[in-house]
Design an enzyme around this catalytic site. Structure first.
Site, PDB file in Angstrom:
ATOM      1  N   ASN A  27       5.552  -0.775   1.719  1.00 28.03           N
ATOM      2  CA  ASN A  27       6.739  -1.409   2.263  1.00 28.03           C
ATOM      3  C   ASN A  27       6.517  -1.796   3.726  1.00 28.03           C
ATOM      4  O   ASN A  27       5.383  -1.897   4.186  1.00 28.03           O
ATOM      5  CB  ASN A  27       7.979  -0.532   2.087  1.00 28.03           C
ATOM      6  CG  ASN A  27       9.197  -1.344   1.684  1.00 28.03           C
ATOM      7  OD1 ASN A  27       9.584  -2.276   2.376  1.00 28.03           O
ATOM      8  ND2 ASN A  27       9.799  -0.996   0.561  1.00 28.03           N
ATOM      9  N   ARG A  28       7.599  -2.024   4.466  1.00 34.40           N
ATOM     10  CA  ARG A  28       7.507  -2.638   5.799  1.00 34.40           C
ATOM     11  C   ARG A  28       7.601  -1.611   6.925  1.00 34.40           C
ATOM     12  O   ARG A  28       8.354  -0.640   6.830  1.00 34.40           O
ATOM     13  CB  ARG A  28       8.611  -3.689   5.965  1.00 34.40           C
ATOM     14  CG  ARG A  28       8.434  -4.880   5.042  1.00 34.40           C
ATOM     15  CD  ARG A  28       9.664  -5.768   4.999  1.00 34.40           C
ATOM     16  NE  ARG A  28       9.397  -6.949   4.165  1.00 34.40           N
ATOM     17  CZ  ARG A  28       9.536  -6.966   2.835  1.00 34.40           C
ATOM     18  NH1 ARG A  28       9.943  -5.877   2.196  1.00 34.40           N
ATOM     19  NH2 ARG A  28       9.259  -8.059   2.152  1.00 34.40           N
ATOM     20  N   HIS A  31       2.863  -3.281   3.355  1.00 36.81           N
ATOM     21  CA  HIS A  31       1.973  -2.753   2.314  1.00 36.81           C
ATOM     22  C   HIS A  31       0.563  -2.419   2.816  1.00 36.81           C
ATOM     23  O   HIS A  31      -0.436  -2.756   2.178  1.00 36.81           O
ATOM     24  CB  HIS A  31       1.892  -3.738   1.152  1.00 36.81           C
ATOM     25  CG  HIS A  31       3.144  -3.828   0.341  1.00 36.81           C
ATOM     26  ND1 HIS A  31       4.071  -2.814   0.262  1.00 36.81           N
ATOM     27  CD2 HIS A  31       3.640  -4.841  -0.445  1.00 36.81           C
ATOM     28  CE1 HIS A  31       5.065  -3.181  -0.534  1.00 36.81           C
ATOM     29  NE2 HIS A  31       4.835  -4.405  -0.963  1.00 36.81           N
ATOM     30  N   HIS A  83       2.508  -1.279  -7.542  1.00 39.40           N
ATOM     31  CA  HIS A  83       3.285  -2.515  -7.414  1.00 39.40           C
ATOM     32  C   HIS A  83       3.201  -3.363  -8.678  1.00 39.40           C
ATOM     33  O   HIS A  83       3.024  -4.577  -8.619  1.00 39.40           O
ATOM     34  CB  HIS A  83       2.779  -3.309  -6.208  1.00 39.40           C
ATOM     35  CG  HIS A  83       3.801  -4.205  -5.575  1.00 39.40           C
ATOM     36  ND1 HIS A  83       4.279  -5.329  -6.199  1.00 39.40           N
ATOM     37  CD2 HIS A  83       4.432  -4.147  -4.379  1.00 39.40           C
ATOM     38  CE1 HIS A  83       5.149  -5.937  -5.401  1.00 39.40           C
ATOM     39  NE2 HIS A  83       5.266  -5.224  -4.287  1.00 39.40           N
ATOM     40  N   SER A  84       3.356  -2.727  -9.842  1.00 38.90           N
ATOM     41  CA  SER A  84       3.351  -3.490 -11.094  1.00 38.90           C
ATOM     42  C   SER A  84       4.626  -4.304 -11.238  1.00 38.90           C
ATOM     43  O   SER A  84       5.717  -3.845 -10.891  1.00 38.90           O
ATOM     44  CB  SER A  84       3.212  -2.551 -12.293  1.00 38.90           C
ATOM     45  OG  SER A  84       1.902  -2.048 -12.387  1.00 38.90           O
ATOM     46  N   TYR A  85       4.470  -5.525 -11.758  1.00 41.23           N
ATOM     47  CA  TYR A  85       5.581  -6.393 -12.118  1.00 41.23           C
ATOM     48  C   TYR A  85       5.733  -6.329 -13.636  1.00 41.23           C
ATOM     49  O   TYR A  85       4.816  -6.689 -14.373  1.00 41.23           O
ATOM     50  CB  TYR A  85       5.301  -7.841 -11.736  1.00 41.23           C
ATOM     51  CG  TYR A  85       5.263  -8.174 -10.270  1.00 41.23           C
ATOM     52  CD1 TYR A  85       6.238  -8.993  -9.696  1.00 41.23           C
ATOM     53  CD2 TYR A  85       4.233  -7.716  -9.451  1.00 41.23           C
ATOM     54  CE1 TYR A  85       6.194  -9.341  -8.355  1.00 41.23           C
ATOM     55  CE2 TYR A  85       4.176  -8.049  -8.105  1.00 41.23           C
ATOM     56  CZ  TYR A  85       5.165  -8.866  -7.571  1.00 41.23           C
ATOM     57  OH  TYR A  85       5.110  -9.207  -6.233  1.00 41.23           O
ATOM     58  N   ASP A 124      15.460  -7.069  -3.190  1.00 41.99           N
ATOM     59  CA  ASP A 124      14.303  -6.480  -2.521  1.00 41.99           C
ATOM     60  C   ASP A 124      14.868  -5.345  -1.678  1.00 41.99           C
ATOM     61  O   ASP A 124      14.926  -5.407  -0.463  1.00 41.99           O
ATOM     62  CB  ASP A 124      13.580  -7.517  -1.650  1.00 41.99           C
ATOM     63  CG  ASP A 124      12.186  -7.066  -1.244  1.00 41.99           C
ATOM     64  OD1 ASP A 124      11.814  -5.914  -1.569  1.00 41.99           O
ATOM     65  OD2 ASP A 124      11.470  -7.845  -0.586  1.00 41.99           O
ATOM     66  N   GLN A 137      12.115   1.028  -4.673  1.00 45.42           N
ATOM     67  CA  GLN A 137      12.368  -0.341  -4.229  1.00 45.42           C
ATOM     68  C   GLN A 137      12.427  -1.238  -5.453  1.00 45.42           C
ATOM     69  O   GLN A 137      11.464  -1.332  -6.227  1.00 45.42           O
ATOM     70  CB  GLN A 137      11.245  -0.811  -3.298  1.00 45.42           C
ATOM     71  CG  GLN A 137      11.474  -2.178  -2.688  1.00 45.42           C
ATOM     72  CD  GLN A 137      12.224  -2.134  -1.372  1.00 45.42           C
ATOM     73  OE1 GLN A 137      12.511  -1.062  -0.852  1.00 45.42           O
ATOM     74  NE2 GLN A 137      12.497  -3.286  -0.798  1.00 45.42           N
ATOM     75  N   GLU A 144       9.242   0.190  -7.373  1.00 45.05           N
ATOM     76  CA  GLU A 144       8.234   0.806  -6.515  1.00 45.05           C
ATOM     77  C   GLU A 144       8.757   2.148  -6.005  1.00 45.05           C
ATOM     78  O   GLU A 144       9.530   2.213  -5.066  1.00 45.05           O
ATOM     79  CB  GLU A 144       7.903  -0.115  -5.345  1.00 45.05           C
ATOM     80  CG  GLU A 144       7.453  -1.505  -5.757  1.00 45.05           C
ATOM     81  CD  GLU A 144       7.604  -2.506  -4.632  1.00 45.05           C
ATOM     82  OE1 GLU A 144       7.016  -2.287  -3.553  1.00 45.05           O
ATOM     83  OE2 GLU A 144       8.340  -3.501  -4.821  1.00 45.05           O
TER      84      GLU A 144
END
Length: 343
Positions: free
Chosen positions: A80-81, A106, A178-180, A245, A280, A308
């Site tokens: 994340n940020r 990330h 980070h799987s979609y 997000d 997330q 996430e």
């Protein structure tokens, strides 16, 4: 239960990237590569028992080496940020590369998602152990960090991710995958039903950085306490591009239910459990069709959803958020499980 190892490709410097295929007796199959400790495929049954790939990704190595939105990757040293790419630890201020507007995202420009991990199959099991040593100063972070990820596939159709890490200096850490997910392999996920076991969330500013507040999800577009189509509240979201997000504050502690997702068309479902304090939700808001994935499918906006499991964004700059500093002599531990089902 078995693990099959094949060559997936080679890096420009000649190092070999391998693929590891985990399969249980029900046919559930997971493939990973040791570049970025990345999940590339998950073949899960629908309500008729037909297997289909339910994660976004690529069939070849080259796209993983290029610019892509972290499809299936392990994220670190800090997921994340981090606001302005800066944090202060024990009186010293550290500066990180900025790769997301004014933020570090990330792990930076070349985080764990872009590293070749050491990997070995786990004997007599559907599993693989991956490890990566992040040297002191990599992407601006202090200390040498030894990270291990053990991935196993159980007969209960659970994909289990066990993370551990140790460091020789105090350093922030926040690992995730980070799987979609897309249970149909194509199209959008907006009609999928989603439940998130969270009463609260962390509001954020225009740069997607938490304000430091923790607020109830009730009476907001982020209320997923009951199963709700992912896109049902999009008309209430004023931001552009539209979508989620957001970090949700998970209820309870220990390994517990974080989220459930279900596709009414295929009958495929997913339950996520984690030891982490947050999850997330990201709905692929920035995908625009320029990424050409498996079978030549263009991944457009909202073509996947990410859950996430992790610490809160920018936790290193918010002392009242769950602690994210790993100190020498301590071990970072995180477990997340993905259980696939169909009905």
């Amino acid at each position: 239960m078995e693990t099959k190892v094949t060559k997936f490709g080679s890096l420009p410097d000649g190092r070999v990237v391998n693929a590891y295929e985990l399969r249980n007796s029900h046919g559930l199959t997971v493939r990973l590569i040791n570049f970025g400790a990345t999940i590339t495929h998950v073949f899960a049954p629908d309500r008729q028992g037909r297997l289909g790939d339910v994660v976004l990704g690529f069939d070849e190595l080259a796209p993983y080496l290029g610019n892509h939105p972290y499809l299936g990757c392990t994220i670190g040293r800090v997921a994340n940020r981090i606001a302005r790419g800066r944090f202060t630890l024990d009186g010293k201020t550290y500066s990180l590369p900025l790769n997301n507007g004014p933020n570090s995202l990330h792990g930076g420009i070349s985080g764990f998602s872009r590293k070749l991990w050491q990997a070995e199959p786990i004997p007599r099991a559907a599993g693989v152990r991956m490890s990566y040593r992040s040297p002191d100063g990599e992407e601006g972070y202090p200390g040498n960090l030894e990270t291990s990820l053990v991935v196993t596939l159980a007969e209960t159709n659970e994909l289990v991710l066990d993370y551990t890490a140790t460091a020789d200096q105090p350093t922030p850490i926040n690992l995730t995958n980070h799987s979609y997910f897309n249970f149909r392999g194509k199209g959008t996920v907006l009609d999928y039903e989603l439940m998130i076991a969270a009463e609260e969330y962390t509001p954020r500013d225009e740069h997607l950085i938490p304000t430091g507040e923790i607020k109830p999800v009730a009476n907001t577009p982020l209320d997923f306490r009951r199963p709700t189509p992912i896109g049902a509240r999009f008309p209430e979201i004023k931001e552009r591009p539209v979508g989620y997000d957001n970090n949700f504050v998970l209820s309870g502690a220990g390994l517990r239910l974080a989220a459930r997702a279900y596709d009414p068309q295929t009958g495929r479902g997913l339950e996520v459990r984690t030891t982490e304090p947050g999850v997330q939700l990201y709905t692929a808001n920035f995908l625009d069709g320029s990424q050409i994935g498996k079978s030549g499918i263009a991944y457009g906006q909202h073509s996947g959803f990410c859950l996430e499991t992790q610490n809160f964004p920018d936790a290193v700059n918010h002392p009242h958020f769950p602690a994210c500093i790993l100190r020498p002599g301590k071990t970072y531990r995180q477990t997340t499980t993905y259980q696939f089902n169909a009905r």
